[in-house]
Write an enzyme that holds these catalytic residues in place. Structure first.
Site: not given
Length: 294
Positions: A34-35, A121
């Site tokens: 994630h990110d 995202k």
């Protein structure tokens, strides 16, 4: 309004009890990174806690997923976003990557490989305005292993969103990072008690690695490397084919454990044969002597 500079902090050493007894499965899980973009990581001192541990643990999870053919999905914000596309993120955090497009890349140590998926995202949850759920349903997978940043924002919201979609979420406590120890711990408590399960890198390696939980001979040199790395509790990416595994700390007890596991599959092996050539390359040539598979 922008993300604050994040001081060094210790990842919590104790973890909350889970309300559920879910167990991750290699056949049901997807790994979400994630990110992990340069932009978000640049708010830390990369040489200080918790970044080195974060990156090492995520690397181990990625290597494990690749060796077990668990899909790996990354999220990454786009630098090209107008005010309408950013929506309320603009009010809360300012222009973000739009103002610093040079930070868009996933950090080099964790860069996606050709078989991995990178999703744009748009909001806190990785499910929002993305094909993540569709991909998982089509592949018959209903578990999401979550690592990355930031624990109390996108990681926690993704876990909550997964729960709303009847997808079991596993937040990896020592493979996420946050603004502080307190906010990190808060995210773990919320997930463990309200929408998912909290686990650790070591626990996942133990549960998912077939060589440690089943009598299974590795199917590839990458899987062998991940198995050994799990025993040594080091990132698989750091092990090289010709490294002496004894120098890494692989002792006779661990070798015997592996040997007994492989013998139970019918493989005829001796301790001395492994101990005399303690490298990944040599062991893989023993386990699968077919040159076409090297």
């Amino acid at each position: 309004m922008a993300i604050p500079r994040i001081p060094s902090y210790n990842i919590p050493e104790t973890f909350p009890d889970n309300r559920v007894a879910w167990q991750a499965s290699r056949d049901r899980a997807v790994l979400l990174v994630h990110d992990m973009q340069d932009y978000f990581l640049d708010f830390y001192d990369r040489d200080s806690k918790p970044v080195p541990q974060l990156q090492a643990n995520i690397r181990s999870l990625i290597d494990l997923a690749h060796s077990l053919e668990i899909p790996v999905v990354y999220t990454a914000q786009l630098p090209e976003q107008n005010v309408q596309e950013r929506g309320l993120l603009q009010d809360m955090w300012g222009p973000g990557l739009t103002a610093q497009p040079q930070g868009k890349s996933i950090v080099a140590a964790l860069a996606p490989e050709t078989q991995d998926t990178v999703l744009d995202k748009w909001r806190y949850s990785a499910f929002q305005k993305s094909t993540l759920e569709k991909m998982m349903r089509e592949d018959g997978r209903d578990q999401l292993i979550i690592c990355g940043i930031y624990a109390h924002i996108g990681c926690m919201m993704t876990a909550c969103d997964a729960f709303m979609r009847d997808i079991q979420a596993f937040m990896v406590a020592d493979a996420v990072a946050d603004f502080s120890t307190e906010e990190h711990a808060m995210a773990l408590r919320y997930v463990a008690q309200r929408c998912g399960a909290v686990t650790t890198t070591e626990a996942l390696l133990a549960v998912l690695q077939p060589a440690s939980s089943h009598n299974h001979v590795p199917l590839s040199q990458d899987e062998l490397k991940t198995t050994i790395a799990g025993l040594l509790q080091v990132p698989a990416a750091e092990l090289q084919p010709d490294d002496n595994l004894l120098d890494w700390g692989l002792d006779s007890i661990r070798i015997m454990s592996l040997l007994e596991s492989w013998r139970k599959t019918g493989l005829d092996l001796s301790f001395m044969r492994l101990a005399e050539q303690p490298t990944l390359a040599a062991w893989w040539s023993i386990l699968d002597p077919d040159p076409a598979h090297s």
